[in-house]
Scaffold this motif. Sequence first.
Motif, PDB file in Angstrom:
ATOM      1  N   LEU A 187      48.972 -32.049  -4.542  1.00  0.00           N
ATOM      2  CA  LEU A 187      50.164 -32.376  -5.327  1.00  0.00           C
ATOM      3  C   LEU A 187      51.383 -32.559  -4.427  1.00  0.00           C
ATOM      4  O   LEU A 187      52.245 -33.391  -4.700  1.00  0.00           O
ATOM      5  CB  LEU A 187      50.438 -31.291  -6.371  1.00  0.00           C
ATOM      6  CG  LEU A 187      49.409 -31.164  -7.490  1.00  0.00           C
ATOM      7  CD1 LEU A 187      49.721 -29.955  -8.371  1.00  0.00           C
ATOM      8  CD2 LEU A 187      49.360 -32.431  -8.322  1.00  0.00           C
ATOM      9  N   PHE A 188      51.452 -31.787  -3.339  1.00  0.00           N
ATOM     10  CA  PHE A 188      52.546 -31.965  -2.389  1.00  0.00           C
ATOM     11  C   PHE A 188      52.515 -33.370  -1.793  1.00  0.00           C
ATOM     12  O   PHE A 188      53.548 -34.011  -1.629  1.00  0.00           O
ATOM     13  CB  PHE A 188      52.468 -30.932  -1.258  1.00  0.00           C
ATOM     14  CG  PHE A 188      52.968 -29.577  -1.645  1.00  0.00           C
ATOM     15  CD1 PHE A 188      54.324 -29.322  -1.735  1.00  0.00           C
ATOM     16  CD2 PHE A 188      52.079 -28.562  -1.901  1.00  0.00           C
ATOM     17  CE1 PHE A 188      54.793 -28.066  -2.088  1.00  0.00           C
ATOM     18  CE2 PHE A 188      52.529 -27.299  -2.260  1.00  0.00           C
ATOM     19  CZ  PHE A 188      53.886 -27.055  -2.350  1.00  0.00           C
TER      20      PHE A 188
ATOM     21  N   PRO B   5      54.888 -37.963   0.198  1.00  0.00           N
ATOM     22  CA  PRO B   5      53.826 -38.637   0.955  1.00  0.00           C
ATOM     23  C   PRO B   5      54.020 -38.663   2.470  1.00  0.00           C
ATOM     24  O   PRO B   5      53.068 -38.906   3.203  1.00  0.00           O
ATOM     25  CB  PRO B   5      53.822 -40.050   0.373  1.00  0.00           C
ATOM     26  CG  PRO B   5      55.137 -40.217  -0.290  1.00  0.00           C
ATOM     27  CD  PRO B   5      55.595 -38.854  -0.695  1.00  0.00           C
ATOM     28  N   SER B   6      55.204 -38.360   2.953  1.00  0.00           N
ATOM     29  CA  SER B   6      55.427 -38.419   4.402  1.00  0.00           C
ATOM     30  C   SER B   6      55.117 -37.097   5.108  1.00  0.00           C
ATOM     31  O   SER B   6      55.179 -37.027   6.335  1.00  0.00           O
ATOM     32  CB  SER B   6      56.876 -38.824   4.697  1.00  0.00           C
ATOM     33  OG  SER B   6      57.761 -37.845   4.210  1.00  0.00           O
ATOM     34  N   ILE B   7      54.746 -36.049   4.355  1.00  0.00           N
ATOM     35  CA  ILE B   7      54.461 -34.763   4.997  1.00  0.00           C
ATOM     36  C   ILE B   7      53.065 -34.761   5.606  1.00  0.00           C
ATOM     37  O   ILE B   7      52.211 -35.581   5.262  1.00  0.00           O
ATOM     38  CB  ILE B   7      54.585 -33.578   4.021  1.00  0.00           C
ATOM     39  CG1 ILE B   7      53.489 -33.634   2.950  1.00  0.00           C
ATOM     40  CG2 ILE B   7      55.975 -33.503   3.418  1.00  0.00           C
ATOM     41  CD1 ILE B   7      53.356 -32.344   2.143  1.00  0.00           C
ATOM     42  N   VAL B   8      52.845 -33.823   6.517  1.00  0.00           N
ATOM     43  CA  VAL B   8      51.512 -33.550   7.038  1.00  0.00           C
ATOM     44  C   VAL B   8      51.055 -32.271   6.365  1.00  0.00           C
ATOM     45  O   VAL B   8      51.656 -31.205   6.551  1.00  0.00           O
ATOM     46  CB  VAL B   8      51.525 -33.376   8.573  1.00  0.00           C
ATOM     47  CG1 VAL B   8      50.152 -32.978   9.076  1.00  0.00           C
ATOM     48  CG2 VAL B   8      52.013 -34.646   9.245  1.00  0.00           C
TER      49      VAL B   8
END
Length: 79
Positions: A2-3, A8-11
């Motif tokens: 969900l994160f 969408p740019s996170i790792v």
Amino acid sequence: DLFLEKYPSIVLVKSKDNGGFAKGNNQGVKIAKGKYIFLLNSDTELLNNVLKLSYDFLEENQTVGLMTGQLHNPGGKIQ
């Protein structure tokens, strides 16, 4: 996952087991690429523009290698 949908740019670092706060931090720190690393527990409430104040302090004091904030209990008493 969900994160990833919301950011969408996170790792996203996934673990097969819940090793707690410290283990999760260590996994993230190993792959972190930023100039600074900010570790925050999920139940923490940030006050007084602390991110900007912390960033400004670190930028102005290049010899500082680690810092922490002041912790308060829910009633406001300092821990």
